[in-house]
Design an enzyme around this catalytic site. Sequence first.
Site, PDB file in Angstrom:
ATOM      1  N   HIS A   1       0.808  -1.235   0.000  1.00  0.00           N
ATOM      2  CA  HIS A   1       0.000   0.000   0.000  1.00  0.00           C
ATOM      3  C   HIS A   1       0.831   1.269   0.000  1.00  0.00           C
ATOM      4  CE1 HIS A   1      -2.337  -3.249   1.967  1.00  0.00           C
ATOM      5  NE2 HIS A   1      -3.173  -2.897   1.014  1.00  0.00           N
TER       6      HIS A   1
ATOM      7  N   GLU B   1      -2.951   3.333   2.154  1.00  0.00           N
ATOM      8  CA  GLU B   1      -2.455   3.948   0.923  1.00  0.00           C
ATOM      9  C   GLU B   1      -2.631   5.462   0.967  1.00  0.00           C
ATOM     10  OE1 GLU B   1      -3.912   2.316  -2.853  1.00  0.00           O
ATOM     11  OE2 GLU B   1      -3.608   4.304  -3.725  1.00  0.00           O
TER      12      GLU B   1
ATOM     13  N   THR C   1      -5.859   3.979  -5.419  1.00  0.00           N
ATOM     14  CA  THR C   1      -5.892   3.085  -6.584  1.00  0.00           C
ATOM     15  C   THR C   1      -7.056   2.089  -6.590  1.00  0.00           C
ATOM     16  OG1 THR C   1      -4.442   1.559  -5.397  1.00  0.00           O
ATOM     17  CG2 THR C   1      -3.375   3.113  -6.906  1.00  0.00           C
TER      18      THR C   1
END
Length: 358
Positions: free
Chosen positions: A106, A158, A196
């Site tokens: 991450h 992340e 993402t």
Amino acid sequence: MRHIGGTGLRPAAPAGGEGGAVGTYHGGVTASKRVLLAKPRGYCAGVDRAVQTVEEALKLYGAPIYVRKEIVHNKHVVSTLQAKGAIFVEENAEVPEGAIVVFSAHGVAPEVHEQAKGRNLRAIDATCPLVTKVHQEARRFAADDYDILLIGHEGHEEVIGTTGEAPAHIQLVDGPDGVDKVTVRDPSKVVWLSQTTLSVDETLETVARLKRRLPLLMSPPSDDICYATSNRQDAVKAMAPNCDLVLVVGSQNSSNSQRLREVAVDAGASAGYLIDYASEIQDSWLEGATTVGVTSGASVPDELVMEVLDFLAARDFTDVAEVTTAQEKLVFSLPQELKRDMKAQATARAAEVAKTLS
Ligand code: SF4
């Protein structure tokens, strides 16, 4: 015995992303019990690389290998690596001085690298290259003094890592409802980036709302939501309208798995469930169902999906058809620091063998 067949796909217009779409399921529902199995599903290139990084580090340096945070968000993967000698910690401070530490897929903030240096740790960075790409974008836009609107989920590792690249320039937008709280210094110098693993559709909605408030908002140079996230959501969208329920194999803390469950329900499945293991499936979920959709998050090994198919086969869902919407071929090479040490070990071994033979 389980039989996996195709769906008689009718070709669809090619779509973007890794591999592109190759077909859409259009079959009708029959009375017999069947399973639609999404493809692509499961491991993405970034997860495969991160898991392999820990496995190779264990082989190369021996146990224990410390891993900061879950290497990927999957219970089974974490417990399997623990059994092989990986020790998962929350922070560098828990790693003994001078030991090896692997950073998760991450990504981490620059200060985490600094902490590791301060404790003389040997860090191996398993951050997915597609997350690193977002970090690079954040650094570049911050250097140009942009306000950066990072679309993502508050508290996700992340998001914490990306924000750490430029905390003074980045503000989090947690979905469409977060748009009204945004304040910027100069509306002509604002860019959005994203986590993402978000829902593609919800992110489009967030961006549309942001653009209504900030018409000069810039978009990232390329999609931040990665190919694996988009492809898995596309496959679920193709099969969900034909499913009574969709079973998503994945852990509760896996963002992309959670999104698959939501996408399945939004796309027309009557129900969606997120499960780590086949044993969590409740027979009541299957009552009256004739078509069950199955998929898995990007951090899920396919053996867990096969166990779900076995569970369903034991309940007469023996007809399994894959619904394929993209082919994936992307592979990432292992982190440089690990490859360098693997090469050095191989060279030393070869020299030893040569010495023995001479
Ligand atoms: S889901 Fe996407 S960003 Fe995350 S590890 Fe996989 S490829 Fe990388």
